[in-house]
Design a protein around this motif. Structure first.
Motif, PDB file in Angstrom:
ATOM      1  N   GLU A  30     -30.489 -51.212   8.585  1.00 34.43           N
ATOM      2  CA  GLU A  30     -30.110 -49.757   8.146  1.00 34.43           C
ATOM      3  C   GLU A  30     -31.595 -48.794   8.695  1.00 34.43           C
ATOM      4  O   GLU A  30     -32.597 -49.421   8.585  1.00 34.43           O
ATOM      5  CB  GLU A  30     -30.085 -49.620   6.698  1.00 34.43           C
ATOM      6  N   VAL A  40     -30.621 -55.304   6.069  1.00 38.02           N
ATOM      7  CA  VAL A  40     -29.616 -55.159   4.945  1.00 38.02           C
ATOM      8  C   VAL A  40     -29.170 -56.653   4.730  1.00 38.02           C
ATOM      9  O   VAL A  40     -28.753 -57.193   5.685  1.00 38.02           O
ATOM     10  CB  VAL A  40     -28.373 -54.723   5.616  1.00 38.02           C
ATOM     11  N   ARG A  63     -18.671 -52.377   4.362  1.00 37.02           N
ATOM     12  CA  ARG A  63     -19.732 -51.744   4.863  1.00 37.02           C
ATOM     13  C   ARG A  63     -19.177 -51.604   6.408  1.00 37.02           C
ATOM     14  O   ARG A  63     -18.859 -52.944   6.764  1.00 37.02           O
ATOM     15  CB  ARG A  63     -21.133 -52.124   4.833  1.00 37.02           C
ATOM     16  N   HIS A  77     -23.527 -42.891  14.612  1.00 37.67           N
ATOM     17  CA  HIS A  77     -25.038 -42.707  14.100  1.00 37.67           C
ATOM     18  C   HIS A  77     -25.603 -41.322  14.270  1.00 37.67           C
ATOM     19  O   HIS A  77     -26.791 -41.190  13.957  1.00 37.67           O
ATOM     20  CB  HIS A  77     -26.022 -43.933  14.747  1.00 37.67           C
ATOM     21  N   ARG A  87     -26.122 -51.905  13.328  1.00 38.46           N
ATOM     22  CA  ARG A  87     -26.519 -50.926  12.464  1.00 38.46           C
ATOM     23  C   ARG A  87     -25.681 -50.441  11.493  1.00 38.46           C
ATOM     24  O   ARG A  87     -24.515 -50.110  12.145  1.00 38.46           O
ATOM     25  CB  ARG A  87     -27.246 -49.801  13.426  1.00 38.46           C
ATOM     26  N   LEU A  88     -26.070 -50.085  10.549  1.00 39.00           N
ATOM     27  CA  LEU A  88     -25.117 -49.509   9.184  1.00 39.00           C
ATOM     28  C   LEU A  88     -24.608 -48.232   9.444  1.00 39.00           C
ATOM     29  O   LEU A  88     -25.415 -47.269   9.951  1.00 39.00           O
ATOM     30  CB  LEU A  88     -25.894 -49.699   7.955  1.00 39.00           C
ATOM     31  N   LYS A  90     -23.506 -45.188   7.716  1.00 37.19           N
ATOM     32  CA  LYS A  90     -23.916 -44.926   6.461  1.00 37.19           C
ATOM     33  C   LYS A  90     -22.751 -44.305   5.581  1.00 37.19           C
ATOM     34  O   LYS A  90     -22.495 -44.419   4.668  1.00 37.19           O
ATOM     35  CB  LYS A  90     -24.919 -43.822   6.394  1.00 37.19           C
ATOM     36  N   ASP A  93     -21.123 -46.453   3.056  1.00 35.48           N
ATOM     37  CA  ASP A  93     -21.872 -47.487   2.386  1.00 35.48           C
ATOM     38  C   ASP A  93     -22.132 -46.775   0.831  1.00 35.48           C
ATOM     39  O   ASP A  93     -23.236 -46.524   0.377  1.00 35.48           O
ATOM     40  CB  ASP A  93     -23.315 -47.579   3.112  1.00 35.48           C
TER      41      ASP A  93
END
Length: 185
Positions: A30, A40, A63, A77, A87-88, A90, A93
């Motif tokens: 993250e 994470v 997620r 992102h 990569r999360l 967001k 989440d």
């Protein structure tokens, strides 16, 4: 695996390493707004979707993670930066806003959230503006989406008792009109 695989074979020539045997993805990350990278924990992968140059993962906590080529916003992102490790994303989440399904198109990504809303990011037509982060597809609000498939530029969705498709012209016959006739017994 935290690398783009590039190496210099000799002057003015770049080549790429290939993974010839399966290798475990070691870390999911993250990034904070100030660029800080944090691992994470507790990622249990439930689903995977692959586009032309990017990958999405849905985990057991609903997620979404993405990595690969960041062009056209397909990673979600808010930037066009390549990501070498998952990569999360967001948006998914937060309690009640997790994803239930994920799909990857050629240069775009989709997710259906817990409430049944369809989210899109990336691009289906490179002559148009990119969607840099997941946004709700307003035209499909209220539809119960059962399945989705996408090619390089067209999308087809099974929703409620209908089939819905769209994409830029020319579509070369990719967009089809299905008529459901009642069965007489």
């Amino acid at each position: 695996h935290n690398s783009d695989g590039k190496f210099i074979a000799r002057a003015q020539r770049i080549e790429f390493d290939c993974e010839l045997i399966p290798r475990r993805v070691a870390i999911f990350i993250e990034k904070s707004k100030d660029g800080q990278i944090m691992p994470v924990p507790n990622v249990v992968v439930r689903d995977v979707a692959c586009g032309a140059n990017h990958t999405l993962v849905l985990d057991s906590q609903k997620r979404v993670f993405s990595w690969g080529f960041g062009g056209y916003g397909r990673l979600g992102h808010t930037e066009q930066k390549d990501e070498m490790v998952p990569r999360l994303v967001k948006l998914f989440d937060f309690p009640g806003r997790g994803a239930a399904q994920i799909y990857a198109g050629y240069q775009c990504s989709f997710a259906i959230n817990e409430m049944g809303g369809l989210f899109f990011w990336g691009v289906t037509n490179t002559s148009r503006e990119s969607t840099m982060y997941p946004k709700a597809v307003q035209d499909l609000c209220g539809w119960k989406i059962r399945s989705l498939a996408c090619g390089k530029s067209s999308i087809i969705i099974a929703a409620d008792e209908s089939t819905i498709s769209w994409g830029p012209s020319p579509t070369c016959g990719e967009l089809v009109m299905l008529i459901m006739l009642p069965v007489l017994l």
